[in-house]
Design a protein around this motif. Structure first.
Motif, PDB file in Angstrom:
ATOM      1  N   SER A   1       0.850  -1.196   0.000  1.00  9.71           N
ATOM      2  CA  SER A   1       0.000   0.000   0.000  1.00  9.71           C
ATOM      3  C   SER A   1       0.881   1.239   0.000  1.00  9.71           C
ATOM      4  O   SER A   1       2.070   1.169   0.315  1.00  9.71           O
ATOM      5  CB  SER A   1      -0.930   0.000   1.216  1.00  9.71           C
ATOM      6  OG  SER A   1      -0.171   0.010   2.413  1.00  9.71           O
ATOM      7  N   GLY A   2       0.287   2.366  -0.352  1.00  2.90           N
ATOM      8  CA  GLY A   2       0.994   3.643  -0.297  1.00  2.90           C
ATOM      9  C   GLY A   2       2.198   3.728  -1.199  1.00  2.90           C
ATOM     10  O   GLY A   2       3.133   4.464  -0.900  1.00  2.90           O
TER      11      GLY A   2
ATOM     12  N   THR B   1       4.454   5.029  -3.881  1.00  5.97           N
ATOM     13  CA  THR B   1       4.679   6.273  -4.616  1.00  5.97           C
ATOM     14  C   THR B   1       6.068   6.202  -5.226  1.00  5.97           C
ATOM     15  O   THR B   1       6.689   5.139  -5.233  1.00  5.97           O
ATOM     16  CB  THR B   1       4.598   7.494  -3.665  1.00  5.97           C
ATOM     17  OG1 THR B   1       5.687   7.432  -2.744  1.00  5.97           O
ATOM     18  CG2 THR B   1       3.273   7.546  -2.915  1.00  5.97           C
TER      19      THR B   1
ATOM     20  N   TYR C   1       6.702   3.040   0.061  1.00  7.31           N
ATOM     21  CA  TYR C   1       5.719   1.958  -0.020  1.00  7.31           C
ATOM     22  C   TYR C   1       5.628   1.311   1.350  1.00  7.31           C
ATOM     23  O   TYR C   1       6.506   1.470   2.191  1.00  7.31           O
ATOM     24  CB  TYR C   1       6.095   0.919  -1.081  1.00  7.31           C
ATOM     25  CG  TYR C   1       7.418   0.238  -0.799  1.00  7.31           C
ATOM     26  CD1 TYR C   1       7.490  -0.894  -0.005  1.00  7.31           C
ATOM     27  CD2 TYR C   1       8.603   0.761  -1.299  1.00  7.31           C
ATOM     28  CE1 TYR C   1       8.696  -1.490   0.280  1.00  7.31           C
ATOM     29  CE2 TYR C   1       9.812   0.170  -1.021  1.00  7.31           C
ATOM     30  CZ  TYR C   1       9.858  -0.965  -0.230  1.00  7.31           C
ATOM     31  OH  TYR C   1      11.064  -1.547   0.044  1.00  7.31           O
TER      32      TYR C   1
ATOM     33  N   ASN D   1       8.594  -1.201   5.357  1.00  9.42           N
ATOM     34  CA  ASN D   1       8.542  -0.154   4.339  1.00  9.42           C
ATOM     35  C   ASN D   1       9.926   0.013   3.712  1.00  9.42           C
ATOM     36  O   ASN D   1      10.822  -0.793   3.968  1.00  9.42           O
ATOM     37  CB  ASN D   1       7.987   1.163   4.892  1.00  9.42           C
ATOM     38  CG  ASN D   1       8.867   1.803   5.940  1.00  9.42           C
ATOM     39  OD1 ASN D   1      10.067   1.535   6.028  1.00  9.42           O
ATOM     40  ND2 ASN D   1       8.278   2.655   6.744  1.00  9.42           N
TER      41      ASN D   1
END
Length: 139
Positions: A90-91, A93, A97, A125
């Motif tokens: 998710s997230g 960019t 991440y 992450n």
């Protein structure tokens, strides 16, 4: 002349059954905890593999990829057999991440704990593991 009976008495047999029961009561929880820890280690290995795939993807693209981009259609850990963790990204960019491995109820994996801390979800992450240091420890 009286002949001596041979064999086990019911009391002796019950003592043996009680001893076996006590040993099983001690061994089974230790076995299940060890199995959960092994499945957690597999999920951590999968997260690190996805992290490497993310960096490879990012080297060739302008942003971090989705799970399908970097890992294919596999969304569980382990990739074969019973799924003990659901994997997700998710997230994502151009600079960040978040990878998560959320334990399923299979094998009681959702009850996995280390140092009194729940080990679900495991989060990683671009900078490394997030939280739950006891769950990521190699011991």
């Amino acid at each position: 002349m009286k002949r001596k009976a041979s064999g086990f008495t019911l009391v002796e047999l019950m003592i043996v059954v009680a001893i076996v029961g006590i040993l099983a009561a001690i061994a089974y929880p230790a076995y299940t905890d060890s199995a959960r820890k092994g499945r957690r280690a597999q999920a951590i290995t999968d997260l690190y593999s996805i992290q490497l795939a993310q960096e490879k993807w990012r080297a060739n693209n302008s942003t971090y990829g989705t799970l399908a981009n970097v890992w294919g259609t596999v969304t569980t850990s382990p990739a074969t057999g019973t799924a003990y963790y659901n994997l997700a990204i998710s997230g994502n960019t151009a600079t960040a991440y978040t990878l998560t491995a959320t334990a399923t109820t299979a094998g009681g994996q959702n009850n996995d704990k280390a140092g009194g801390v729940s080990c679900t979800p495991l989060t990683l992450n671009q900078n490394g593991p997030v939280g739950q240091a006891a769950c990521w420890a190699k011991n």
